[in-house]
Design a protein around this motif. Sequence first.
Motif, PDB file in Angstrom:
ATOM      1  N   VAL A   1      -5.708  -3.023  14.809  1.00 55.80           N
ATOM      2  CA  VAL A   1      -7.069  -2.472  14.774  1.00 55.80           C
ATOM      3  C   VAL A   1      -7.038  -1.008  14.339  1.00 55.80           C
ATOM      4  CG1 VAL A   1      -9.081  -1.881  16.180  1.00 55.80           C
ATOM      5  CG2 VAL A   1      -7.954  -4.097  16.477  1.00 55.80           C
ATOM      6  N   ALA A   2      -6.115  -0.243  14.913  1.00 51.68           N
ATOM      7  CA  ALA A   2      -6.016   1.172  14.557  1.00 51.68           C
ATOM      8  C   ALA A   2      -5.599   1.350  13.102  1.00 51.68           C
ATOM      9  CB  ALA A   2      -5.027   1.872  15.482  1.00 51.68           C
ATOM     10  N   ALA A   3      -4.676   0.512  12.622  1.00 51.05           N
ATOM     11  CA  ALA A   3      -4.245   0.603  11.230  1.00 51.05           C
ATOM     12  C   ALA A   3      -5.381   0.279  10.273  1.00 51.05           C
ATOM     13  CB  ALA A   3      -3.062  -0.333  10.997  1.00 51.05           C
ATOM     14  N   ALA A   4      -6.191  -0.717  10.648  1.00 51.61           N
ATOM     15  CA  ALA A   4      -7.333  -1.071   9.792  1.00 51.61           C
ATOM     16  C   ALA A   4      -8.351   0.057   9.738  1.00 51.61           C
ATOM     17  CB  ALA A   4      -7.985  -2.349  10.313  1.00 51.61           C
ATOM     18  N   ARG A   5      -8.486   0.799  10.832  1.00 48.76           N
ATOM     19  CA  ARG A   5      -9.470   1.884  10.863  1.00 48.76           C
ATOM     20  C   ARG A   5      -8.971   3.132  10.153  1.00 48.76           C
ATOM     21  NH1 ARG A   5     -11.796   1.913  17.100  1.00 48.76           N
ATOM     22  NH2 ARG A   5     -12.953  -0.073  16.988  1.00 48.76           N
ATOM     23  N   THR A   6      -7.688   3.442  10.324  1.00 52.28           N
ATOM     24  CA  THR A   6      -7.170   4.726   9.851  1.00 52.28           C
ATOM     25  C   THR A   6      -6.326   4.625   8.586  1.00 52.28           C
ATOM     26  OG1 THR A   6      -5.150   4.536  11.201  1.00 52.28           O
ATOM     27  CG2 THR A   6      -7.093   5.546  12.236  1.00 52.28           C
ATOM     28  N   ARG A   7      -5.905   3.417   8.218  1.00 52.80           N
ATOM     29  CA  ARG A   7      -5.001   3.204   7.071  1.00 52.80           C
ATOM     30  C   ARG A   7      -3.680   3.944   7.257  1.00 52.80           C
ATOM     31  NH1 ARG A   7      -7.409  -1.157   4.881  1.00 52.80           N
ATOM     32  NH2 ARG A   7      -9.646  -0.786   4.591  1.00 52.80           N
ATOM     33  N   ALA A   8      -3.281   4.153   8.527  1.00 45.89           N
ATOM     34  CA  ALA A   8      -2.038   4.865   8.824  1.00 45.89           C
ATOM     35  C   ALA A   8      -0.905   3.870   9.020  1.00 45.89           C
ATOM     36  CB  ALA A   8      -2.208   5.733  10.065  1.00 45.89           C
ATOM     37  N   TRP A   9       0.327   4.313   8.726  1.00 50.16           N
ATOM     38  CA  TRP A   9       1.485   3.436   8.853  1.00 50.16           C
ATOM     39  C   TRP A   9       2.003   3.272  10.276  1.00 50.16           C
ATOM     40  CZ3 TRP A   9       3.258  -0.134   5.794  1.00 50.16           C
ATOM     41  CH2 TRP A   9       2.982  -0.079   4.431  1.00 50.16           C
ATOM     42  N   PRO A  10       2.047   4.326  11.113  1.00 51.84           N
ATOM     43  CA  PRO A  10       2.666   4.158  12.440  1.00 51.84           C
ATOM     44  C   PRO A  10       2.075   3.019  13.276  1.00 51.84           C
ATOM     45  CG  PRO A  10       2.445   6.469  11.943  1.00 51.84           C
ATOM     46  CD  PRO A  10       1.740   5.746  10.842  1.00 51.84           C
ATOM     47  N   PRO A  11       0.745   2.877  13.391  1.00 51.57           N
ATOM     48  CA  PRO A  11       0.253   1.752  14.196  1.00 51.57           C
ATOM     49  C   PRO A  11       0.580   0.398  13.576  1.00 51.57           C
ATOM     50  CG  PRO A  11      -1.571   2.914  13.146  1.00 51.57           C
ATOM     51  CD  PRO A  11      -0.364   3.751  12.959  1.00 51.57           C
ATOM     52  N   PHE A  12       0.625   0.338  12.236  1.00 52.10           N
ATOM     53  CA  PHE A  12       0.968  -0.926  11.583  1.00 52.10           C
ATOM     54  C   PHE A  12       2.426  -1.294  11.837  1.00 52.10           C
ATOM     55  CE2 PHE A  12       2.323  -3.361   7.792  1.00 52.10           C
ATOM     56  CZ  PHE A  12       1.472  -4.452   7.939  1.00 52.10           C
ATOM     57  N   VAL A  13       3.315  -0.323  11.727  1.00 52.03           N
ATOM     58  CA  VAL A  13       4.736  -0.572  12.010  1.00 52.03           C
ATOM     59  C   VAL A  13       4.922  -0.981  13.472  1.00 52.03           C
ATOM     60  CG1 VAL A  13       7.020   0.499  12.135  1.00 52.03           C
ATOM     61  CG2 VAL A  13       5.531   0.971  10.186  1.00 52.03           C
ATOM     62  N   ALA A  14       4.218  -0.291  14.382  1.00 49.45           N
ATOM     63  CA  ALA A  14       4.304  -0.648  15.808  1.00 49.45           C
ATOM     64  C   ALA A  14       3.819  -2.071  16.043  1.00 49.45           C
ATOM     65  CB  ALA A  14       3.490   0.336  16.638  1.00 49.45           C
ATOM     66  N   ALA A  15       2.738  -2.449  15.368  1.00 53.55           N
ATOM     67  CA  ALA A  15       2.194  -3.800  15.536  1.00 53.55           C
ATOM     68  C   ALA A  15       3.209  -4.861  15.132  1.00 53.55           C
ATOM     69  CB  ALA A  15       0.913  -3.944  14.716  1.00 53.55           C
ATOM     70  N   LEU A  16       3.960  -4.614  14.066  1.00 54.96           N
ATOM     71  CA  LEU A  16       4.949  -5.587  13.610  1.00 54.96           C
ATOM     72  C   LEU A  16       6.209  -5.582  14.470  1.00 54.96           C
ATOM     73  CD1 LEU A  16       4.781  -5.162   9.718  1.00 54.96           C
ATOM     74  CD2 LEU A  16       3.584  -6.823  11.155  1.00 54.96           C
ATOM     75  N   THR A  17       6.536  -4.432  15.036  1.00 54.53           N
ATOM     76  CA  THR A  17       7.790  -4.287  15.778  1.00 54.53           C
ATOM     77  C   THR A  17       7.679  -4.774  17.219  1.00 54.53           C
ATOM     78  OG1 THR A  17       8.307  -2.345  14.422  1.00 54.53           O
ATOM     79  CG2 THR A  17       9.582  -2.633  16.447  1.00 54.53           C
ATOM     80  N   ALA A  18       6.534  -4.600  17.842  1.00 59.07           N
ATOM     81  CA  ALA A  18       6.379  -4.840  19.278  1.00 59.07           C
ATOM     82  C   ALA A  18       6.865  -6.207  19.748  1.00 59.07           C
ATOM     83  CB  ALA A  18       4.920  -4.625  19.684  1.00 59.07           C
TER      84      ALA A  18
END
Length: 396
Positions: free
Chosen positions: A224-241
């Motif tokens: 959700v955060a990655a979709a809102r901000t287009r930032a990489w850290p939340p997207f990487v965290a989402a895949l890694t968790a």
Amino acid sequence: MPPSVITPRPTVPASRRPPSPAGGGVRERTARSLRYAAPALLAYLAVRLFGLLVLARWAHLKQHGVWPVLASSWDSNWYLGIADHGYQDSLGTKYDSNNLAFFPLYPVLIKAVAGVTPGSRASVALVLAVAFSLVAAWGIFAVGARLCGRRAGTVLTVLWGALPVGIVQWMGYTESLFTALAAWALYAVLTGRWYAAAALAVLAGLTRPTGIALAAAVTVTGLVAAARTRAWPPFVAALTAPLGWLGYVAWVGARVGRWDGYFAVQRLWRNAWDGGAGTLRWMRELLAYDRTPQLFLVAVSAVLVASVALYVLCLADRQPLPLLVFSGVLLLVVLGSGGVYFPRARFLLPAFPLLLPLALAVSRARLPVAGLVLGAAVLSSAWLGAYMLLVWPGPP
């Protein structure tokens, strides 16, 4: 309005929020945070020491030792066995006997710490559990204080320590370790520390089967955060968790030679998903048909019903998304399992966000009312904990 993703509740005045992490080195910021949390940690320690004193007194009257009950009974022995001898390498057909059902992080820590310290591995396991319970209490306070203020965070910590099966926090079990990882992972998400949240979620996924709940919280919130901000850290965290949980499940499958090996192991422990039919069947039998239900099972039923009610309040209160996902998935896993009934109150020990509505209400109540509520919780927790370990014939 939808639940907040990572921002604190706007109702908390700035003067009641935790000190800003900015400024100073890591050691200085940690010391500042620890000083801020000190009253909550001391209150938690007092709650658990009182429970231990009640247990010790009851055990003395029954001429029973306290240390064996806390350090080397039931699931504790499974973790100690894994630390001593490792995992078995086949599925087998015998029920309730395959140690692959137990996740590896806690026994690995026991073995590592025992290798460089004196004392038995059972003693090390117990010391680790107590230490992690304090880390968990600190993390729970951090989450509560950030969202609702210091007083509510302190009450939240006390309520977690005074849960009906809170004595398990000081046993050679994984609940304290898992709660510590979950609390700090959720705090990391709330403060935008995505890589830390992912790392802690991976470790939680190697600790308990319910690690999938924390992985889901980090993944959903990260996406959700990655979709809102287009930032990489939340997207990487989402895949890694989810990698810790998925990694262990895959390793078990490879070890026993079948893709569903982990789930086959769980079936040998009579744990299978049934959508909650087994839970409802147990409750109906205990509360409607059994004329002399066992006290501990009634307490477990009360915890399950209260947990569902509290989750509804959490939804109404619009808790931040990671907390709602974590508690919701944890409830789904625990209530939806068709396995044994008696440990389900223990399985919900890490679900501390469920206590936030109650903590906020108590923190706003008049002092006599707050004292009465917290005192009753502490007394009932101490009594039920001793009853569970010394009278109830089964595991906690």
